[in-house]
Design a protein around this motif. Structure first.
Motif, PDB file in Angstrom:
ATOM      1  N   UNK A  26       0.835  -1.154  -0.198  1.00 26.60           N
ATOM      2  CA  UNK A  26      -0.038   0.083   0.076  1.00 26.60           C
ATOM      3  C   UNK A  26       0.704   1.232  -0.195  1.00 26.60           C
ATOM      4  N   UNK A  27       0.467   2.280  -0.823  1.00 30.83           N
ATOM      5  CA  UNK A  27       1.143   3.388  -0.757  1.00 30.83           C
ATOM      6  C   UNK A  27       0.379   4.864  -0.457  1.00 30.83           C
ATOM      7  N   UNK A  28       0.885   5.490   0.211  1.00 31.56           N
ATOM      8  CA  UNK A  28       0.273   6.876   0.516  1.00 31.56           C
ATOM      9  C   UNK A  28       1.271   7.999   0.713  1.00 31.56           C
ATOM     10  N   UNK A  29       0.868   9.158   0.806  1.00 33.77           N
ATOM     11  CA  UNK A  29       1.852  10.222   0.956  1.00 33.77           C
ATOM     12  C   UNK A  29       1.270  11.097   2.266  1.00 33.77           C
ATOM     13  N   UNK A  30       2.354  11.481   2.942  1.00 36.70           N
ATOM     14  CA  UNK A  30       2.045  12.281   4.302  1.00 36.70           C
ATOM     15  C   UNK A  30       2.764  13.669   3.955  1.00 36.70           C
ATOM     16  N   UNK A  31       1.919  14.830   4.420  1.00 31.17           N
ATOM     17  CA  UNK A  31       2.445  16.028   4.273  1.00 31.17           C
ATOM     18  C   UNK A  31       3.342  16.509   5.556  1.00 31.17           C
ATOM     19  N   UNK A  32       4.547  15.759   5.461  1.00 33.65           N
ATOM     20  CA  UNK A  32       5.309  16.399   6.599  1.00 33.65           C
ATOM     21  C   UNK A  32       6.859  15.708   6.403  1.00 33.65           C
ATOM     22  N   UNK A  33       7.752  16.440   7.201  1.00 28.74           N
ATOM     23  CA  UNK A  33       9.045  15.930   7.209  1.00 28.74           C
ATOM     24  C   UNK A  33       9.152  14.411   7.588  1.00 28.74           C
ATOM     25  N   UNK A  34      10.095  13.604   6.862  1.00 30.21           N
ATOM     26  CA  UNK A  34      10.450  12.164   6.837  1.00 30.21           C
ATOM     27  C   UNK A  34      10.693  11.868   8.592  1.00 30.21           C
ATOM     28  N   UNK A  35      11.491  12.943   9.149  1.00 29.26           N
ATOM     29  CA  UNK A  35      11.928  12.479  10.493  1.00 29.26           C
ATOM     30  C   UNK A  35      10.890  12.394  11.612  1.00 29.26           C
ATOM     31  N   UNK A  36       9.595  13.134  11.265  1.00 27.69           N
ATOM     32  CA  UNK A  36       8.611  13.076  12.147  1.00 27.69           C
ATOM     33  C   UNK A  36       7.867  11.454  12.103  1.00 27.69           C
TER      34      UNK A  36
ATOM     35  N   UNK B  32       3.290 -13.189  10.316  1.00 25.59           N
ATOM     36  CA  UNK B  32       3.347 -12.231   9.249  1.00 25.59           C
ATOM     37  C   UNK B  32       4.613 -11.170   9.476  1.00 25.59           C
ATOM     38  N   UNK B  33       5.035 -10.433   8.622  1.00 29.67           N
ATOM     39  CA  UNK B  33       5.845  -9.243   8.823  1.00 29.67           C
ATOM     40  C   UNK B  33       5.447  -8.030   7.935  1.00 29.67           C
ATOM     41  N   UNK B  34       5.302  -7.035   8.840  1.00 29.53           N
ATOM     42  CA  UNK B  34       4.925  -5.894   8.266  1.00 29.53           C
ATOM     43  C   UNK B  34       6.163  -4.832   8.103  1.00 29.53           C
ATOM     44  N   UNK B  35       6.540  -4.265   6.871  1.00 32.76           N
ATOM     45  CA  UNK B  35       7.630  -3.548   6.615  1.00 32.76           C
ATOM     46  C   UNK B  35       7.163  -2.313   6.302  1.00 32.76           C
ATOM     47  N   UNK B  36       7.558  -0.915   6.948  1.00 26.41           N
ATOM     48  CA  UNK B  36       7.181   0.173   6.233  1.00 26.41           C
ATOM     49  C   UNK B  36       8.399   1.020   5.800  1.00 26.41           C
ATOM     50  N   UNK B  37       8.308   1.357   4.552  1.00 31.27           N
ATOM     51  CA  UNK B  37       9.586   1.943   4.050  1.00 31.27           C
ATOM     52  C   UNK B  37       9.165   3.495   3.547  1.00 31.27           C
ATOM     53  N   UNK B  38       9.906   4.278   4.265  1.00 30.26           N
ATOM     54  CA  UNK B  38       9.542   5.747   3.792  1.00 30.26           C
ATOM     55  C   UNK B  38      10.546   6.627   2.818  1.00 30.26           C
ATOM     56  N   UNK B  39      10.095   7.295   1.749  1.00 28.27           N
ATOM     57  CA  UNK B  39      11.046   8.118   0.965  1.00 28.27           C
ATOM     58  C   UNK B  39      10.760   9.597   1.152  1.00 28.27           C
ATOM     59  N   UNK B  40      11.669  10.369   1.614  1.00 32.67           N
ATOM     60  CA  UNK B  40      11.550  11.675   1.480  1.00 32.67           C
ATOM     61  C   UNK B  40      11.270  12.392   0.174  1.00 32.67           C
ATOM     62  N   UNK B  41      10.160  12.995  -0.017  1.00 33.58           N
ATOM     63  CA  UNK B  41       9.879  13.719  -1.196  1.00 33.58           C
ATOM     64  C   UNK B  41      10.518  15.101  -1.246  1.00 33.58           C
ATOM     65  N   UNK B  42       9.985  15.876  -0.296  1.00 32.98           N
ATOM     66  CA  UNK B  42      10.548  17.230  -0.073  1.00 32.98           C
ATOM     67  C   UNK B  42      10.694  17.448   1.431  1.00 32.98           C
TER      68      UNK B  42
ATOM     69  N   UNK C  80       3.677   0.448   2.501  1.00 35.87           N
ATOM     70  CA  UNK C  80       3.493  -0.544   3.700  1.00 35.87           C
ATOM     71  C   UNK C  80       3.395  -1.924   3.090  1.00 35.87           C
ATOM     72  N   UNK C  81       4.389  -2.777   3.232  1.00 32.76           N
ATOM     73  CA  UNK C  81       4.423  -3.901   2.912  1.00 32.76           C
ATOM     74  C   UNK C  81       3.933  -4.969   3.967  1.00 32.76           C
ATOM     75  N   UNK C  82       3.279  -6.151   3.489  1.00 34.41           N
ATOM     76  CA  UNK C  82       2.810  -7.109   4.174  1.00 34.41           C
ATOM     77  C   UNK C  82       3.175  -8.602   3.523  1.00 34.41           C
ATOM     78  N   UNK C  83       3.937  -9.384   4.386  1.00 34.14           N
ATOM     79  CA  UNK C  83       4.339 -10.742   3.973  1.00 34.14           C
ATOM     80  C   UNK C  83       3.914 -11.454   4.796  1.00 34.14           C
TER      81      UNK C  83
ATOM     82  N   UNK D 171      -4.033  -5.489   6.628  1.00 32.95           N
ATOM     83  CA  UNK D 171      -4.030  -4.296   5.801  1.00 32.95           C
ATOM     84  C   UNK D 171      -4.944  -3.083   6.244  1.00 32.95           C
ATOM     85  N   UNK D 172      -6.114  -3.513   6.484  1.00 40.83           N
ATOM     86  CA  UNK D 172      -7.008  -2.468   6.932  1.00 40.83           C
ATOM     87  C   UNK D 172      -6.571  -1.830   8.279  1.00 40.83           C
ATOM     88  N   UNK D 173      -6.312  -2.821   9.350  1.00 39.65           N
ATOM     89  CA  UNK D 173      -5.668  -2.163  10.768  1.00 39.65           C
ATOM     90  C   UNK D 173      -4.540  -1.122  10.351  1.00 39.65           C
ATOM     91  N   UNK D 174      -3.377  -1.517   9.524  1.00 35.88           N
ATOM     92  CA  UNK D 174      -2.393  -0.700   9.144  1.00 35.88           C
ATOM     93  C   UNK D 174      -2.586   0.437   8.575  1.00 35.88           C
TER      94      UNK D 174
END
Length: 396
Positions: A194-204, A295-305, A313-316, A336-339
């Motif tokens: 699952x992919x989404x965008x947050x309007x915030x700095x990556x460190x937050x 199950x293993x859930x992994x979250x990877x973040x990419x700073x855009x700005x 969000x990955x779920x394996x 997935x829905x809970x995450x």
């Protein structure tokens, strides 16, 4: 590193960094410019994201020869592709002629062709053909290619590194692997991303994911029976990494529990009830993991700005689940829905934090004793990004 005094932060705020580096019971959260400075954001790119190993995808996402994925990592366009021999390669998504991005999106291809002048490349990025270049003096087609990027695989995860001489992935990931290698994620398989965008700095986002303090308040209805800060058993290491292990129940796991836990985890966390055992961890700079025997859930973040971040969000689940049942993806859907629900709850707070960083009234507050992992993360960040000369020593 030093930041020019002409940047978007007041000089006086420099002293606030030493207040964050105090022991937890004396520490204060970071000043706003850490999350709003565009110049600092560019330095983070060079000092962190262009030097560290970065997890970008699961191997099963490019399972067949010719499968490829494209990414923009801190503005750098790259391709990850599986060649005809089954090897995975990474290279810049830039034509060796004028630099145009050659490939879009994800898919399968026999070769890549630049849409500008039709230069063609194989699945490793090597140039195959370039029209009207035969009579160009010194042009060597055999040694011309899209610029390669170092890549490696750990337990089903594809990593890339932009540095010319990085430490081996096995060294970089050693602390993380010590705690989570037991899961043998190469024997897990992706159900959904699952992919989404947050309007915030990556460190937050990273701070939020390690923040035990907010769980009961913000996620009291979505993450029930979560352990209290006092019961957290955790270990930390360089660059803000950590591993924590605990017990709690989640009803959303029940459809997967019916298939049994991964058998290679029979002896995982011997001091805990395996059906309730769980763990969480962080690998700098942008990978968070939540593990269960099912199950293993992994979250990877990419700073855009400086104030926008992409989240994957990955779920394996154990690979043999797909042989045991034909509805594995459906069984994983409640998780997935809970995450997604938890992330939406986090979004309201994190985006609010980013907004108030721009206000005159914002003042960083003192840390709670429950923010031990936040304190570890921001301290490691400051140690990496600022030299001793940039951070005044805390005075007693």
């Amino acid at each position: 590193m030093a930041i020019s005094e002409a940047t978007d932060r007041p000089t006086a705020d420099r002293s606030k960094l030493s207040e964050t580096l105090r022991p937890l019971r004396e520490a204060t959260h970071l000043p706003s410019y850490i999350y709003t400075s565009k110049e600092l954001f560019e330095r983070e790119k060079e000092e962190i994201f262009m030097k560290d190993w970065l997890a970008v995808a699961r191997v099963e996402e490019i399972e067949k020869p010719g499968d490829y994925m494209t990414f923009h990592i801190m503005g750098e366009p790259i391709v990850v592709a599986r060649d005809r021999d089954g090897a995975i390669n990474a290279f810049y998504n830039l034509c060796a002629h004028r630099g145009v991005e050659v490939i879009e999106g994800d898919g399968n291809a026999k070769q890549f062709k630049c849409p500008y002048h039709a230069w063609t490349y194989d699945l490793t990025g090597k140039l195959l053909g370039a029209s009207y270049m035969d009579e160009i003096a010194g042009f060597d087609l055999d040694n011309c290619r899209m610029q390669p990027i170092r890549s490696d695989i750990w337990e089903g995860w594809i990593f890339v590194n932009f540095d010319d001489d990085p430490e081996p992935l096995s060294h970089f990931i050693a602390d993380f692997a010590k705690h989570f290698g037991v899961f043998q994620q190469g024997r897990f398989r992706l159900t959904k991303r699952l992919t989404s965008t947050l309007k915030c700095n990556w460190k937050l986002i990273n701070e939020n994911f390690v923040d035990v303090y907010h769980l009961i308040t913000l996620h009291g209805d979505t993450l029930t029976e979560w352990p209290t800060p006092e019961t957290y058993n955790y270990t930390t290491w360089k660059n803000g990494g950590y591993a924590a292990f605990y017990e709690n129940d989640m009803s959303t796991l029940e459809p997967l529990r019916e298939l049994g836990h991964a058998p290679w985890l029979d002896n995982w966390l011997k001091d805990k009830d395996l059906s309730l055992a769980a763990g969480a961890g962080f690998l700098s700079p942008n990978l968070t993991t939540f593990v269960r025997p099912y199950t293993v859930a992994e979250i990877i973040i990419w700073p855009v700005s400086v104030d926008e971040t992409l989240i994957h969000q990955y779920l394996t689940v154990p690979e043999h689940y797909f042989e045991a049942a034909d509805d594995v993806v459906e069984r994983a859907e409640p998780i997935h829905q809970q995450l997604d629900l938890v992330l939406e709850e986090d979004r309201t707070m994190i985006e609010s934090l980013q907004k108030v960083m721009q206000t005159k009234g914002f003042r960083p507050g003192r840390m709670s004793t429950s923010e031990f992992l936040v304190h570890n993360y921001v301290g490691a960040y400051l140690d990496r990004m600022f030299s001793a000369d940039d951070v005044p020593q805390a005075t007693e």
